[in-house]
Design an enzyme around this catalytic site. Structure first.
Site, PDB file in Angstrom:
ATOM      1  N   CYS A 112       0.992  -1.155   0.070  1.00  0.00           N
ATOM      2  CA  CYS A 112       0.040  -0.064   0.084  1.00  0.00           C
ATOM      3  C   CYS A 112       0.901   1.297  -0.234  1.00  0.00           C
ATOM      4  CB  CYS A 112      -1.003   0.162   1.216  1.00  0.00           C
ATOM      5  SG  CYS A 112      -1.958  -1.301   1.465  1.00  0.00           S
TER       6      CYS A 112
HETATM    7  C1  BEZ Z   1       0.755  -4.704   1.983  1.00  0.00           C
HETATM    8  O1  BEZ Z   1       0.141  -3.576   1.632  1.00  0.00           O
HETATM    9  O2  BEZ Z   1       1.970  -5.035   1.918  1.00  0.00           O
HETATM   10  C2  BEZ Z   1      -0.349  -5.854   2.404  1.00  0.00           C
HETATM   11  C3  BEZ Z   1      -1.499  -5.631   3.281  1.00  0.00           C
HETATM   12  C4  BEZ Z   1      -2.173  -6.678   3.729  1.00  0.00           C
HETATM   13  C5  BEZ Z   1      -1.910  -7.791   3.564  1.00  0.00           C
HETATM   14  C6  BEZ Z   1      -0.813  -8.165   2.825  1.00  0.00           C
HETATM   15  C7  BEZ Z   1       0.078  -7.133   2.294  1.00  0.00           C
END
Ligand code: BEZ
Length: 225
Positions: free
Chosen positions: A46
């Site tokens: 994100c």
């Molecule tokens: C991420 O943004 O890296 C992420 C968020 C939730 C679960 C897995 C990855």
């Protein structure tokens, strides 16, 4: 509630965001909008996605598109996370991020992951949001929906490309072929005869009776980026 489909009116809502409280339809106004969700703040994928959207902000603005993110944390977390995003991506993120701690907007837009689907995206039995994208037009109609899993960051150049296709097909009786890019050949809409197409477009090439390629007038065919 009926499932959201292409052509559905994007549900309206009120929410707190990093740029102040909004009523979603008022926020959209006469613009297009991209509403995109994230699982949670302080997560790696994100952090890269929001940095990328901040970099592309002028490209969205050029197309008359307002962008608005959503993540399932509160405003205090969002503000601290935006500092990280700005620092690591060397950007100045200025678009709003909805603080959807209680997942009200996520539920309204069916953005929540399923408990069974991805254990890394569920905490204490509560599913987080997936990577949803809704492209919404000025009439507040949903024009495109994407759903990516938490593990896969989105390609925001593709979202811009799809917006170019949507906006172009609103202006001209066309569709866009596989891997189309602005400036490339388009497909004459099935509702337009080849004879009529030759009056509208500078060049028409009939590959099959039902597959007619056309070039666009110069002002439409220009590279949008
Ligand atoms: C991420 O943004 O890296 C992420 C968020 C939730 C679960 C897995 C990855």
């Amino acid at each position: 509630m009926a499932p959201l489909r292409l052509g559905s009116v994007a549900p309206d809502f009120s929410a707190e965001t990093t740029t102040g409280p909004i009523k979603f339809h008022d926020f959209i106004g006469d613009s297009w909008a991209v509403l995109f969700s994230h699982p949670a703040d302080f997560t790696p994928v994100c952090t890269t996605e929001l940095g990328e959207v901040a970099k592309l902000a002028p490209q969205f603005a050029k197309r008359g598109v307002k962008v608005i993110g959503l993540s399932t944390n509160d405003l205090a977390d969002h503000d601290r996370w935006v500092d990280d995003i700005n620092e690591v991506n060397n950007v100045n993120l200025a678009f709003p991020i909805i603080a959807d701690k209680d997942r009200d907007v996520a539920t309204l837009y069916d953005m929540l992951d399923s408990v069974e689907h991805d254990a890394s995206n569920v905490v204490n039995g509560i599913p987080f949001t997936v990577r949803s994208v809704f492209v919404i037009d000025p009439a507040k109609k949903i024009r495109l929906i994407l759903t990516y899993p938490a593990s896969c960051g989105r390609n925001f150049d593709e979202i811009l490309r799809a917006i170019d296709s949507l906006q172009l097909s609103d202006r001209q009786p066309i569709a866009t072929p596989a891997n189309w890019q602005p400036g490339g050949e388009v497909i004459v809409h099935v509702s337009v005869s080849t004879e009529k197409a030759k009056q509208i477009f500078p060049e028409v090439r009939e590959a099959l009776p039902y597959l007619r390629f056309a070039t666009l007038p110069v002002e439409e065919g220009e590279e949008e980026k």
